[in-house]
Motif scaffolding. Structure first.
Motif: not given
Lengths: 116, 111
Positions: A42-45, B85-89, B98-101
């Motif tokens: 995943p992306p890291e900030l 077809s892809a990657v899902y987060f 702030k996003i926590i993926f």
């Protein structure tokens, strides 16, 4: 227009080079972000700018230096990088208005960086 | 600490199959929940979002409901296509934006 643009799309640089990544948005957003994404992760900030001021630095090494010249532009200056810094660098922006729920972030297509 | 758990991929399905990608999160203070999608060679795009408990986000046939009681935000689609077809987060967001993926779930749809 909900587009965030990034240049260049690809960049190859040596460990002694200095280069810059550029990001631009014209949505009037006040918050802009840099993320680093390694393959299959995943992306890291890395950094957040709010109203053109650096508000978050996620303990990023000083060889990465962000700059926000104005509300539409965000740069990432690179110097003395290491091969492990090779990754996809993503820029994002959001409305960034205080007091509301967290905003949608709009991502650019990224710059794929290779450090030799 | 704060964390997001989403089902590990890759997930391989046939076209027109039903899709569920589970996502749960720990910790309080996530006013908004997002699903982002990353198509091959591209940046992330917002797929859908929910900004309060019991909210249902939907887009392109995908749906997810913000379940505060189970701290979950599972993604579903009734009939997937090859183009999905892809990657899902899964991505809860804090009040400071702030996003926590989550780690991402790679989805592969066979024709």
């Amino acid at each position: 227009d909900t587009e965030v643009t990034q240049t260049p799309k690809h960049l190859v640089m040596g460990m002694t080079n200095k280069k810059s990544l550029k990001c631009e948005q014209h949505m009037g957003h006040r918050a802009m972000y840099w993320y680093k994404q390694k393959a299959k992760k995943p992306p890291e900030l890395m950094f957040v700018y709010s109203y053109e001021k650096l508000s978050i630095n996620e303990s990023v090494p000083s060889r990465f230096s962000p700059e926000c010249p104005n509300s539409s532009l965000l740069n990432l200056h690179l110097h003395a990088l290491q091969p492990e810094d090779s990754a996809l660098y993503l820029c994002a922006s959001s409305e960034g208005l205080a007091g509301g729920p967290p905003d949608t972030q709009y991502f650019g297509p990224g710059t794929r960086l290779t450090v030799l | 600490g704060n964390s997001v758990t989403q089902m590990e991929g890759p997930v391989t399905l046939s076209e027109e199959a039903f899709l569920t990608i589970n996502c749960t999160y720990t910790a309080t203070g996530y006013p908004s929940l997002f699903w982002y999608v990353q198509y091959p060679g591209e940046g992330l795009q917002l797929l859908l979002k929910a900004t309060k408990a019991d909210d249902k986000g939907s887009n392109k046939g995908f749906e997810a409901t913000y379940r505060k009681e189970t701290t979950s935000f599972h993604l579903e689609k009734g009939s997937v296509q090859v183009s999905d077809s892809a990657v899902y987060f899964c991505a809860p967001a804090r009040r400071d934006d702030k996003i926590i993926f989550g780690k991402g779930t790679r989805l592969h749809i066979l024709p």
